[in-house]
Design an enzyme around this catalytic site. Structure first.
Site, PDB file in Angstrom:
ATOM      1  CG  HIS A 174      -0.141  -0.074   2.517  1.00  0.00           C
ATOM      2  ND1 HIS A 174       0.547   0.990   3.059  1.00  0.00           N
ATOM      3  CD2 HIS A 174       0.081  -1.114   3.354  1.00  0.00           C
ATOM      4  CE1 HIS A 174       1.141   0.630   4.165  1.00  0.00           C
ATOM      5  NE2 HIS A 174       0.883  -0.660   4.371  1.00  0.00           N
TER       6      HIS A 174
ATOM      7  CG  ASP B 227       5.411  -3.385   5.947  1.00  0.00           C
ATOM      8  OD1 ASP B 227       4.425  -4.062   6.291  1.00  0.00           O
ATOM      9  OD2 ASP B 227       5.836  -2.431   6.630  1.00  0.00           O
TER      10      ASP B 227
END
Length: 425
Positions: A60, A335
């Protein structure tokens, strides 16, 4: 259970960026003259490889921090930082994997129990983050629409599959990427598919997998107590004037530091001298948590996701897909998704993936021999996968490289439930 979901919000979303992208709000498509367009198309058609399928797993965009560093100068995370640029708007709907109603979102709910100084919730995609994903969409557009004419110039759900974790920032990131990729051109509504938290495969699932929850909780708690990390943590805590009773770690510090810098908000000046150490120790911590030297850990973190990517490739080659015209799979994640995937591929560079980082898998077929190849890139750079004879990796070599980590759903569930010999720390 509430504590578990809160921890999942942190474990499933530790974040980082190396800086914000400069952006402009121009909505116009970049113009290419006929000559350069023809040259690009000719280059692709003269290649010995024919592109058959693209899969993009991406982080994102920039967001508000998950938690502010305690006892240091505060900044204002105001709602105006979250305003969506007009050129990122598309007509979309969020559903479950079968087109039904959007499932409950306990991780998102856990964020909304807290409010940051300035009035916004933790972990929310910002205007900067929206633009980062729009720019990623434009990069994909250049490669797969303007240069290679691989995709249609208008969104089609038969051609493009979009899946996201059931968290607002990843859903909005997917939307912004699609807006950039197709320049808001759509004849049909864009479906963004999600699933319930217990069965999510787009991040290491600490609730859906009992073994991972036990191992992960232990490794997570242990990571801050390792001698070198603990000593540095004590030093930075003293330097920042953070009270001894406050629970902090390098991932939390880094998350807030990077979020501030990305949005032009001030950091405590003392962090300037600690920047490299914070980066290094955050990566050291996450490496300890995932423990890539132990195969089972990476299997449980991303095994089902890697299996899904391989199944998509096989179905395309064998013509068994339920959507024979599908050419692009988009997976909007975190992540904590990219790091174990990079580890499994043998290409983790010991740097935290920046906001909007992407791992792209291209399936190619040799025009003369019909042999299948996979080409992997990370943030736009081609990668030589461990165990592959070249950047264009023969499919059998690629499958062998991932076979140590890829897990079918059945095998994953079997491993996840095998808690014999494990005790909760």
């Amino acid at each position: 259970m509430r504590t578990l979901w809160t921890k999942a919000g942190v474990l499933g979303s530790m974040s980082m960026a190396l800086g914000s992208m400069l952006w402009s709000q121009k909505k116009t498509e970049s113009d290419h003259d006929d000559a350069s367009s023809c040259t690009s198309a000719d280059t692709y058609s003269s290649s010995p490889y024919e592109l058959k399928l693209v899969q993009v797993l991406f982080r994102h965009g920039a967001r508000t921090p998950l938690k502010s560093i305690p006892d240091v100068m505060e900044v204002q995370w105001v709602p105006t930082l979250l305003e969506p640029p007009a050129h990122t708007h598309i007509n979309y709907v969020v559903t479950d994997l079968h087109g039904g109603p959007k499932p409950p979102a306990p991780v998102e709910d856990s964020y909304r129990k807290n409010i940051l100084t300035g009035g916004t919730f933790p972990g929310q995609l910002t205007t900067v983050g929206m633009q980062q994903l729009y720019e990623l969409g434009k990069r994909l557009r250049r490669r797969y629409i303007e240069e290679s004419h691989f995709l249609s110039s208008t969104f089609s759900p038969a051609e493009v599959y979009v899946r996201s974790t059931n968290i607002v920032r990843t859903i909005e990131s997917a939307k912004c990427l699609v807006a950039g990729l197709f320049q808001q051109k759509q004849k049909e509504i864009v479906p963004i598919l999600t699933t319930e938290a217990e069965s999510e495969i787009l991040y290491p699932n600490y609730h859906g997998c009992k073994v991972l929850q036990i191992l992960g909780s232990h490794r997570w708690a242990e990571s801050s107590t390792l001698p070198d990390i603990a000593a540095d943590l004590q030093s930075i805590q003293n330097a920042l004037g953070i009270a001894a009773h406050q629970h902090i770690d390098f991932i939390l510090i880094r998350d807030d530091m990077v979020a501030r810098e990305t949005h032009g908000l001030p950091c405590p000046p003392v962090l300037d001298t600690w920047r490299n150490k914070v980066e290094q120790r955050a990566v050291d911590m996450i490496c300890h948590v995932y423990e890539p030297s132990k195969r089972e850990n990476l299997q449980l973190c991303v095994g089902p996701l890697l299996h899904t990517l391989l199944v998509n490739i096989e179905e395309k080659l064998q013509g068994t897909s339920s959507e024979p015209n599908r050419k692009l799979f988009l997976y909007s994640a975190h992540d904590t998704t990219l790091i174990p995937c990079l580890m499994a591929l043998g290409i983790f560079d010991m740097r935290w993936p920046p906001y909007a980082a992407d791992i792209t898998l291209e399936l190619h077929q040799h025009r003369q021999t019909n042999e299948a190849f996979v080409k992997v890139s990370y943030i736009g750079q081609d990668q030589h996968i461990q165990g592959c004879s070249g950047v264009y990796c023969p499919l059998e070599e690629f499958k062998r490289a991932l076979s140590a980590y890829s897990l079918s759903s059945e095998l994953y569930q079997s491993l996840c439930n095998n808690t014999e010999g494990l005790t909760k720390p």
